[in-house]
Design an enzyme around this catalytic site. Sequence first.
Site, PDB file in Angstrom:
ATOM      1  CE  LYS A  56     -52.768  -0.178  36.081  1.00 35.36           C
ATOM      2  NZ  LYS A  56     -51.485   0.153  36.723  1.00 35.36           N
ATOM      3  CB  SER A 131     -49.134  -2.960  36.311  1.00 36.61           C
ATOM      4  OG  SER A 131     -49.409  -1.709  36.908  1.00 36.61           O
ATOM      5  CB  SER A 155     -47.317   0.665  36.837  1.00 36.51           C
ATOM      6  OG  SER A 155     -46.963  -0.608  37.298  1.00 36.51           O
TER       7      SER A 155
END
Length: 461
Positions: A56, A131, A155
């Site tokens: 990420k 997210s 997330s």
Amino acid sequence: MEAVEFYLDKIKKNERLNAFVEVYDEESIARAKFLDEKRDAGTNCGKLHGVIVALKDVICYKDHKISAASKILENFVSIYNSTVVQKLLEEDAIIIGNCNCDEFAMGSTNENSVYGSVKNALDETKVSGGSSGGSAVAVQAGLCMISLGSDTGGSVRQPADFCGIVGMKPSYGTISRHGLIAYASSFDQIGIFANNVQDVSNVLEVISGNDEFDSTVNHEISESLIFLNNKPKKSSGYRIALFKNAMEHESLDAEIKKSIYELAEELKKDGNIVEEINFDLIDYIVPAYYVLTTAESSSNLSRYDGVRYGYRYENNSEDLTTFYKKNRGKGFGKEVKKRIMLGTFVLSEGYYDAYFTKAQQVRNLLSLQTKEIFNNFDAVLLPTVPTTAFEAGSMKKDPIAAYLADIYTVFANLTGIPGISLPLFKHSNKMPFGVQVLTNKHNEVTLLEFSQMVLKNYKRY
Ligand code: GLN
């Protein structure tokens, strides 16, 4: 080597999903070559030899760009490796690229990103979740073998649920946060996306454990995970709790509710104890989460001022305050600004006790109740999200609805317990959805053993 080429080709063919921010093509080919040679030379190979991983865009990788999907970190290059990256590389993994996400990991749709939104590969009119949406889609669409995300309030588990894959957040203090861009430090934990529980376990074994750079890591689990694969799995005798108030919550989709009750019935039939218990604090958890995390984020994000690094609007502001205002005003996106303001408000004199202290009290109560629950049960079953993947754009019209949809995931972050979303079901609207399993703090072994059994015996599609 062939594997890397296969994935690079697939990434190219799936560019429209917008899962990756940057792909390290030449570099990962070179590394694959090096690892092939190492293997052929008979040198000892690492535990993750040749495993292709995506990160990420909040996890630092030395000499690679990192931006938390924000304009404020435009062109910023990481000057050191996060502990997780260091550990992955030491065990011979290949990092193929970094993935899109919501700005500073704030969001549930991956639509708050300076790189644009990520599409759900199963239905491109739906969001990926957030997210860590890019990391989830990277695994969902087969663009890498496993990926890392971060989970402050769901997330990892929520986009895993929306994408039909496995997403796991360990207990707070299991994986070092050194080199993870902070959102809310007492909630943040790095999590793992994979296609199955064994892969999660293998990666967790490598990236968890004590670290001189993060004193909140106080727990070694690697030894206990190594043999997960070989252990005889028990499929009965688990004591499982369902939260009545969560299952009866008005926001929960009727089909999701029915499927989880059916799963509970089957588990019971197969010799497990399943009981519904009261969980009265359910309506307090989302407000407590948003008060505490925005407070922490307002402090964490104060470092982005355009002085030391990141985006600078102009060099000739008339005074320092104007300089800060311009950099931060232009550099941060709307959602991030909203949270910084909210966090500053709840910490301000006159409101501190009414909001911040109250939310901390809720957090303490939750921790006490959680201890009590796990005195009597091995695991808790919950939906991961009240609905399947949202329609793209729908949450922009109703941002509060997005916050409320975090109802089932934020509990694990408030209390620091581990949680996983397992892809068991398919809705009549054709989208997947999962069940969430939670266990006691630092009991990842039960979490993963139980999850492996559930995924093997009860997958419905
Ligand atoms: N949806 C949650 C939020 O917007 C979760 C974020 C996260 O876990 N990073 O805060």
